[in-house]
Enzyme design. Structure first.
Site, PDB file in Angstrom:
ATOM      1  CG  LEU A 134       9.979 -16.661  -3.734  1.00 48.41           C
ATOM      2  CD1 LEU A 134       9.698 -16.752  -2.244  1.00 48.41           C
ATOM      3  CD2 LEU A 134      10.400 -15.244  -4.106  1.00 48.41           C
ATOM      4  CG  HIS A 141       0.092   2.393  -9.368  1.00 46.17           C
ATOM      5  ND1 HIS A 141      -0.222   2.003  -8.084  1.00 46.17           N
ATOM      6  CD2 HIS A 141      -0.947   3.162  -9.780  1.00 46.17           C
ATOM      7  CE1 HIS A 141      -1.399   2.513  -7.743  1.00 46.17           C
ATOM      8  NE2 HIS A 141      -1.849   3.227  -8.758  1.00 46.17           N
ATOM      9  CG  ASP A 196      -2.117   0.837   1.097  1.00 41.29           C
ATOM     10  OD1 ASP A 196      -2.318   1.417   0.011  1.00 41.29           O
ATOM     11  OD2 ASP A 196      -2.865   0.944   2.079  1.00 41.29           O
TER      12      ASP A 196
HETATM   13  C1  V07 Z   1       1.436  -4.065  -9.671  1.00 45.07           C
HETATM   14  C2  V07 Z   1       3.134  -2.626  -8.527  1.00 45.07           C
HETATM   15  C3  V07 Z   1       3.365  -3.004  -7.103  1.00 45.07           C
HETATM   16  C4  V07 Z   1       2.587  -2.145  -6.153  1.00 45.07           C
HETATM   17  C5  V07 Z   1       1.132  -2.453  -6.084  1.00 45.07           C
HETATM   18  C6  V07 Z   1       0.238  -2.029  -7.221  1.00 45.07           C
HETATM   19  C7  V07 Z   1       0.811  -1.899  -8.595  1.00 45.07           C
HETATM   20  C8  V07 Z   1       4.040  -6.351 -10.286  1.00 45.07           C
HETATM   21  C9  V07 Z   1       2.974  -7.025 -10.852  1.00 45.07           C
HETATM   22  C10 V07 Z   1       2.964  -8.347 -11.469  1.00 45.07           C
HETATM   23  C11 V07 Z   1       1.820  -9.129 -11.485  1.00 45.07           C
HETATM   24  C12 V07 Z   1       1.821 -10.402 -12.057  1.00 45.07           C
HETATM   25  C13 V07 Z   1       2.980 -10.886 -12.598  1.00 45.07           C
HETATM   26  C14 V07 Z   1       4.130 -10.145 -12.590  1.00 45.07           C
HETATM   27  C15 V07 Z   1       4.129  -8.870 -12.024  1.00 45.07           C
HETATM   28  C16 V07 Z   1       1.887  -6.182 -10.672  1.00 45.07           C
HETATM   29  C17 V07 Z   1      -0.258  -5.408 -10.737  1.00 45.07           C
HETATM   30  C18 V07 Z   1       0.122  -4.256 -10.061  1.00 45.07           C
HETATM   31  C19 V07 Z   1      -1.669  -5.608 -11.154  1.00 45.07           C
HETATM   32  F1  V07 Z   1       2.995 -12.123 -13.145  1.00 45.07           F
HETATM   33  N1  V07 Z   1       3.641  -5.193  -9.787  1.00 45.07           N
HETATM   34  N2  V07 Z   1       2.315  -5.059 -10.018  1.00 45.07           N
HETATM   35  N3  V07 Z   1       0.605  -6.364 -11.037  1.00 45.07           N
HETATM   36  N4  V07 Z   1       1.797  -2.912  -8.987  1.00 45.07           N
END
Ligand code: V07
Length: 249
Positions: A135, A41, A24
């Site tokens: 992991l 983000h 968050d």
């Molecule tokens: C998202 C970055 C981290 C902070 C929280 C909100 C935004 C990495 C992924 C991701 C998801 C699946 C995957 C590889 C990477 C991600 C979303 C949002 C929706 F296989 N960061 N991140 N996915 N944020």
């Protein structure tokens, strides 16, 4: 103490097997800098890489990251569209590294509402890392705990109608088998960044005995030092229990 030494010290004690993080404070991080929320983000995504590398080094078995909740669809459309590009962005840059480091990518949540390009990127990552046994990097994406519990209930009622089980046969293990990731151990440690002290519909069943670690640090500012600090706090608490749980868990 320097980070490297603190990591080594952590390895001398019991590390959490399953760690979950509510990431968050990305929007707030951006606002503080006069940047658009999406910049937060994007910065948060970079910390996902650091957290993954460190969790892997510490020998943590499962890292569950709350990336997008079922409630997050109510955010402005351009923001949602940007966030849904992050899995691809992340994987384009880091998938080779994940493969190399023996990380296995998985997802917890409903794929149906995700844009096609997001689904394709994640499915490719899951496929390319399916043989890895380091992991387990579990992204909670379009995840909501109440929805998970209701789906479990619906499937259980269907099975009950089919005579698969009787009411008196339902115990915790039966119930768990209807959840999205029945084979994962429950999280040992939950971290929530950014000063909010609530669960926001995250893993309500699975967090029954979990240690909680709340910090005011915003997710894009959550460095390796903060990560290690949370693990150290967990280790202090579990040493105080003397290795046995005193809460029936
Ligand atoms: C998202 C970055 C981290 C902070 C929280 C909100 C935004 C990495 C992924 C991701 C998801 C699946 C995957 C590889 C990477 C991600 C979303 C949002 C929706 F296989 N960061 N991140 N996915 N944020």
């Amino acid at each position: 103490m320097q980070l490297e030494d603190r990591i080594k010290a952590c390895l001398q004690h019991e590390v959490p097997k399953h760690m979950a993080i509510i990431m968050d404070g990305n929007g707030r991080w951006a606002k503080k800098r006069g940047l658009p929320r999406i910049a937060g983000h994007h910065e948060g995504m970079k910390m996902v890489r650091k957290a993954t590398k460190l969790a892997n080094r510490l020998g943590i078995d499962v890292l569950t990251l709350y990336a997008f909740s079922t409630e997050n669809w109510t955010r402005p459309k351009p923001e949602v569209e940007y966030i849904m590009k992050l899995p691809e962005q992340f994987l384009t840059t880091y998938l080779p590294e994940l493969v190399e480091e023996n990380v296995k990518v998985d997802m917890m949540g409903t794929k149906d509402r995700l844009p096609f390009h997001t689904k394709v990127a994640i499915e490719k990552a899951m496929e390319d890392t399916k043989e890895n046994n380091g992991l387990l990097l579990n992204f909670a994406l379009n995840y909501g705990s109440r929805s998970e519990l209701i789906c479990a209930m619906q499937q259980m009622l269907r099975d009950h109608e089919q005579g698969v089980f009787n009411a008196h046969q339902v115990d915790e293990d039966t119930f768990r088998s209807y959840l999205l990731k029945p084979d994962l151990p429950d999280p040992d440690l939950l971290i929530r960044t950014s000063g909010e002290i609530r669960l926001s519909n995250f893993m309500l069943w699975q967090l029954a005995y979990t240690e909680f670690y709340f910090t005011d640090v915003l997710w894009p500012d959550f460095t390796e030092e903060h990560f290690v600090e949370a693990v150290e706090a967990y280790q202090k608490r579990s040493r105080r229990y003397g290795g046995v749980r005193n809460d029936g868990g």
